[in-house]
Design a protein around this motif. Sequence first.
Motif: not given
Length: 248
Positions: A118-121, A196-199, A219-225
Amino acid sequence: RVFEAVTFGLFSEVQRAVARAVGGVTGVWNGYVGLRSVQAENDALRENVAALRFRLQQEHALAQRMRGLEELLELRRDVGFSTVSARVIAGDATPYFRTVTIDRGTGDGVYRDSAVVSPDGVVGRVVGNPGPRAAKVQLLVDRSAAAGAIIERTLVAGVVVGNADQGVLRMEYVSNLEAVQLGDIVVTSGIDGIYPKGFVIGEVEVVHRGPRFYKTIHVRPKVVFSDLEDVLVIVREPASSTATAGGA
């Protein structure tokens, strides 16, 4: 005449009393009618306010969705892979396994282990056998999910695994000798062959020396699931080949 005067006086008093009583009843009735009218107006106003609030919520939701689609389109332009946009149509009700269902399947080039972002990660990967028009996605926060990862600042490598109970991720196999700081950004390494690398995966929230050889890193994920609506599925073919073949 005396009798007439006395009678007139008596009846006039009776009439005055009756008039007062009637006037009081009329006043009460008029007040009641007025209150009913005011109440009806208040009810109508409340209905109008409720309708306006509902419309405002609809417009806010539509604006949010438009912003999400714009961000998704921008991500699709930036990703160097062929992608398929998908919408989340269902979620898993069980508390320990985190999966969602998307409205794309094998008919759209979506297969098992296709990465979903997603745009967040990073969101997760397709699991099981997708149908022609739908697929199940295992979210990265699921307790059995994992992804190769690196600390973006130092390129320190490890493996990120899910923790469904706490809604956070753990980064494992990072040596106690490595320098990891709070706020470090964690991204995919590409070593797992799925992502893929870099996300972007998330941000280091907890880090301290572990009991043996490896650090304890949360690690706090960037995506709000819980807010997922639209995602991108990375299909197997590179973007250049699909562009040559006329793909999207």
